[in-house]
Structures are given as structure tokens and as C-alpha cells.
Design a protein around this motif. Structure first.
Motif, PDB file in Angstrom:
ATOM      1  N   ALA A 141       0.763  -1.115  -0.039  1.00  0.00           N
ATOM      2  CA  ALA A 141      -0.031  -0.068   0.095  1.00  0.00           C
ATOM      3  C   ALA A 141       0.769   1.500  -0.039  1.00  0.00           C
ATOM      4  O   ALA A 141       1.899   1.177   0.611  1.00  0.00           O
ATOM      5  CB  ALA A 141      -0.922   0.037   1.194  1.00  0.00           C
ATOM      6  N   ASP A 142       0.250   2.118  -0.617  1.00  0.00           N
ATOM      7  CA  ASP A 142       1.007   3.499  -0.610  1.00  0.00           C
ATOM      8  C   ASP A 142       0.639   4.326   0.806  1.00  0.00           C
ATOM      9  O   ASP A 142      -0.301   4.277   1.486  1.00  0.00           O
ATOM     10  CB  ASP A 142       0.017   4.432  -1.623  1.00  0.00           C
ATOM     11  CG  ASP A 142       0.536   6.000  -1.782  1.00  0.00           C
ATOM     12  OD1 ASP A 142       1.542   6.150  -1.095  1.00  0.00           O
ATOM     13  OD2 ASP A 142       0.014   6.642  -2.492  1.00  0.00           O
ATOM     14  N   ALA A 143       1.978   4.797   1.407  1.00  0.00           N
ATOM     15  CA  ALA A 143       2.119   5.310   2.515  1.00  0.00           C
ATOM     16  C   ALA A 143       1.206   6.500   2.977  1.00  0.00           C
ATOM     17  O   ALA A 143       0.745   6.685   4.014  1.00  0.00           O
ATOM     18  CB  ALA A 143       3.515   5.436   2.934  1.00  0.00           C
ATOM     19  N   THR A 144       0.767   7.054   1.814  1.00  0.00           N
ATOM     20  CA  THR A 144       0.201   8.273   1.736  1.00  0.00           C
ATOM     21  C   THR A 144      -1.527   7.842   1.598  1.00  0.00           C
ATOM     22  O   THR A 144      -2.413   8.844   1.714  1.00  0.00           O
ATOM     23  CB  THR A 144       0.538   9.449   1.117  1.00  0.00           C
ATOM     24  OG1 THR A 144       0.215   8.866  -0.431  1.00  0.00           O
ATOM     25  CG2 THR A 144       1.964   9.653   1.287  1.00  0.00           C
ATOM     26  N   ALA A 145      -1.795   6.919   1.432  1.00  0.00           N
ATOM     27  CA  ALA A 145      -3.246   6.558   1.206  1.00  0.00           C
ATOM     28  C   ALA A 145      -4.058   6.614   2.478  1.00  0.00           C
ATOM     29  O   ALA A 145      -3.621   6.444   3.393  1.00  0.00           O
ATOM     30  CB  ALA A 145      -3.149   4.928   0.653  1.00  0.00           C
ATOM     31  N   GLU A 146      -5.261   6.996   2.057  1.00  0.00           N
ATOM     32  CA  GLU A 146      -6.144   7.213   3.036  1.00  0.00           C
ATOM     33  C   GLU A 146      -7.318   6.144   3.140  1.00  0.00           C
ATOM     34  O   GLU A 146      -7.943   5.929   1.992  1.00  0.00           O
ATOM     35  CB  GLU A 146      -7.071   8.280   3.013  1.00  0.00           C
ATOM     36  CG  GLU A 146      -8.320   9.076   4.016  1.00  0.00           C
ATOM     37  CD  GLU A 146      -8.745  10.222   3.646  1.00  0.00           C
ATOM     38  OE1 GLU A 146      -9.716  10.414   4.434  1.00  0.00           O
ATOM     39  OE2 GLU A 146      -8.451  10.971   2.643  1.00  0.00           O
ATOM     40  N   TYR A 147      -7.498   5.400   4.243  1.00  0.00           N
ATOM     41  CA  TYR A 147      -8.069   4.223   4.331  1.00  0.00           C
ATOM     42  C   TYR A 147      -9.371   4.488   5.275  1.00  0.00           C
ATOM     43  O   TYR A 147      -9.235   5.334   6.236  1.00  0.00           O
ATOM     44  CB  TYR A 147      -7.271   2.812   5.089  1.00  0.00           C
ATOM     45  CG  TYR A 147      -6.170   2.581   4.216  1.00  0.00           C
ATOM     46  CD1 TYR A 147      -6.280   1.485   3.428  1.00  0.00           C
ATOM     47  CD2 TYR A 147      -4.821   2.945   4.519  1.00  0.00           C
ATOM     48  CE1 TYR A 147      -5.536   1.196   2.284  1.00  0.00           C
ATOM     49  CE2 TYR A 147      -3.795   2.512   3.526  1.00  0.00           C
ATOM     50  CZ  TYR A 147      -4.204   1.466   2.652  1.00  0.00           C
ATOM     51  OH  TYR A 147      -3.131   1.019   1.634  1.00  0.00           O
ATOM     52  N   VAL A 148     -10.310   3.711   4.890  1.00  0.00           N
ATOM     53  CA  VAL A 148     -11.815   3.781   5.480  1.00  0.00           C
ATOM     54  C   VAL A 148     -11.965   2.420   5.985  1.00  0.00           C
ATOM     55  O   VAL A 148     -11.687   1.331   5.200  1.00  0.00           O
ATOM     56  CB  VAL A 148     -12.636   4.512   5.009  1.00  0.00           C
ATOM     57  CG1 VAL A 148     -12.234   5.820   4.696  1.00  0.00           C
ATOM     58  CG2 VAL A 148     -13.099   3.660   3.447  1.00  0.00           C
ATOM     59  N   ILE A 149     -12.931   2.249   6.879  1.00  0.00           N
ATOM     60  CA  ILE A 149     -13.554   0.778   7.257  1.00  0.00           C
ATOM     61  C   ILE A 149     -14.933   1.171   7.221  1.00  0.00           C
ATOM     62  O   ILE A 149     -15.608   2.058   7.310  1.00  0.00           O
ATOM     63  CB  ILE A 149     -13.262   0.446   8.671  1.00  0.00           C
ATOM     64  CG1 ILE A 149     -11.887   0.535   9.142  1.00  0.00           C
ATOM     65  CG2 ILE A 149     -13.994  -0.836   9.086  1.00  0.00           C
ATOM     66  CD1 ILE A 149     -10.734  -0.415   8.282  1.00  0.00           C
ATOM     67  N   VAL A 150     -15.589   0.094   6.332  1.00  0.00           N
ATOM     68  CA  VAL A 150     -17.004   0.259   5.814  1.00  0.00           C
ATOM     69  C   VAL A 150     -17.693  -0.131   7.006  1.00  0.00           C
ATOM     70  O   VAL A 150     -17.565  -1.228   7.772  1.00  0.00           O
ATOM     71  CB  VAL A 150     -17.217  -0.751   4.710  1.00  0.00           C
ATOM     72  CG1 VAL A 150     -18.643  -0.786   4.261  1.00  0.00           C
ATOM     73  CG2 VAL A 150     -16.275  -0.280   3.374  1.00  0.00           C
TER      74      VAL A 150
END
Length: 196
Positions: A9-18
Motif C-alpha cells: 500500500a501507498d504510505a499516503t493512502a487514506e483508508y476507511v472501514i466500511v
């Protein structure tokens, strides 16, 4: 993209949980059920923003999935992202919020332990630690004294062992995050990003 493998994964990626998936859109939004686009409600992992995701048709997305929502990322399942308030969430999403917040806090224990280590005064009379539920002047002073005398706390367990009266440091953080999510009028948002 669901359940990303670590390292890829990209270290700057913004993750969410559904939190919830509505395959036929929101009920009562005026559209006929078969015309409505599928949506999902999600919670940001790093900033605890509540989001409504408009999904592509037949998106393979389920409750508990971890998705990338960064604008520059390959969002194959997501058409658009919009910030929403707690009151906009579906009943299922509101029921899931506390569990997801607990999971995020537990998975990022050092980040939240560091809050206890790094908390500073906000004003002459108010300290960041006092924003946490159940932490008054006496308990705040115990935490500050303990970290000054014996150094930073290593974990929630370390906090609990070293500070008498602080029984559930993780639960205190979770409760504060839930309070910040539920109440838009909270004056000091410590954990939830507030763009408004």
C-alpha cells in the motif's frame, strides 16, 4: 480495493472501514429503488471522518472492508466520496461505529498511548487530558506526574499499572472519539478531523 496487503500500500493512502452497504441507495431519497446508486458508509482510520461512498454498480464491498479513498488512489469500487455527519448514518452504520473505533484504537495502541504521553495544556485552565471522559484535575495531575518522573507510557496496560484510578485508558479514548463523532458542537475535537 479491499483488505490491502501490508507493504504493497501507498504510505499516503487514506483508508476507511466500511460501516454499512446499501445496495439500493438510501431509503426515501425520492429515487425508485432500482435507479438508486449503491452507497456505503465508512469511517476514516486516521482521522475518524464519517463518509458516504457512492459505489460502482456490482461493487464487491461488505461491512468491515478496508478501502482506499485517497483521490489519487485507484478506487475501482468507489465513484465518489462525501463527508457526512453521525446523524446521516444508517442504523446499521451507527451500530457498527463503536466496534470499528475500538478496533482502530486497539490496532494503533501506540498512537493513542502517545496521546497520554504528549498531551499539553490548551488554555491556562484546560488541559488536553481533561477532555477525556472521567479525567478530572486529580487524575490528570497523576498522569502528568507519572510521565514526568518515570518517562513515557509504553501501552494502555502500562498506563493502567502506573496511574492509580485510570482503569480503562483505551475505553476512555474510544468514548471520547464517539462523543466527538456524535456531537458536532464539541468545542475541542482532539481525534476527529473537523473540516467544518
Amino acid at each position: 480495493m479491499t483488505r490491502s496487503e501490508s507493504g504493497d500500500a501507498d504510505a499516503t493512502a487514506e483508508y476507511v472501514i466500511v460501516l454499512d452497504v446499501l445496495r439500493h441507495g438510501r431509503q426515501g431519497d425520492g429515487q425508485r429503488r432500482f435507479d438508486a446508486e449503491p452507497i456505503a458508509y465508512a469511517l476514516g482510520e486516521s482521522d475518524f471522518r464519517l463518509l458516504e461512498l457512492t459505489l460502482v454498480e456490482d461493487a464487491d464491498v461488505s461491512i468491515g472492508d478496508r478501502l482506499v479513498v485517497s483521490p489519487t488512489a485507484d478506487r475501482e469500487a468507489i465513484q465518489s466520496v462525501e463527508e457526512v455527519s453521525y446523524d446521516d448514518l444508517s442504523n446499521t452504520a451507527t451500530a457498527e461505529v463503536e466496534y470499528v473505533v475500538e478496533d482502530i484504537v486497539e490496532a494503533n495502541e501506540q498512537r493513542f498511548t502517545d496521546f497520554y504521553n504528549d498531551a499539553q495544556p490548551i488554555t491556562l485552565r484546560l488541559h488536553q487530558l481533561n477532555l477525556l471522559p472521567g479525567i478530572g484535575k486529580k487524575l490528570r495531575d497523576k498522569i502528568l506526574e507519572e510521565r514526568k518522573r518515570h518517562g513515557p507510557f509504553d501501552s494502555f496496560e502500562d498506563l493502567q499499572e502506573r496511574v492509580s484510578g485510570l482503569h480503562h485508558p483505551k475505553d476512555v479514548i474510544v468514548e471520547r472519539i464517539i462523543d466527538e463523532l456524535q456531537d458536532n458542537d464539541v468545542k475541542y475535537k482532539t481525534f476527529v478531523r473537523n473540516d467544518g
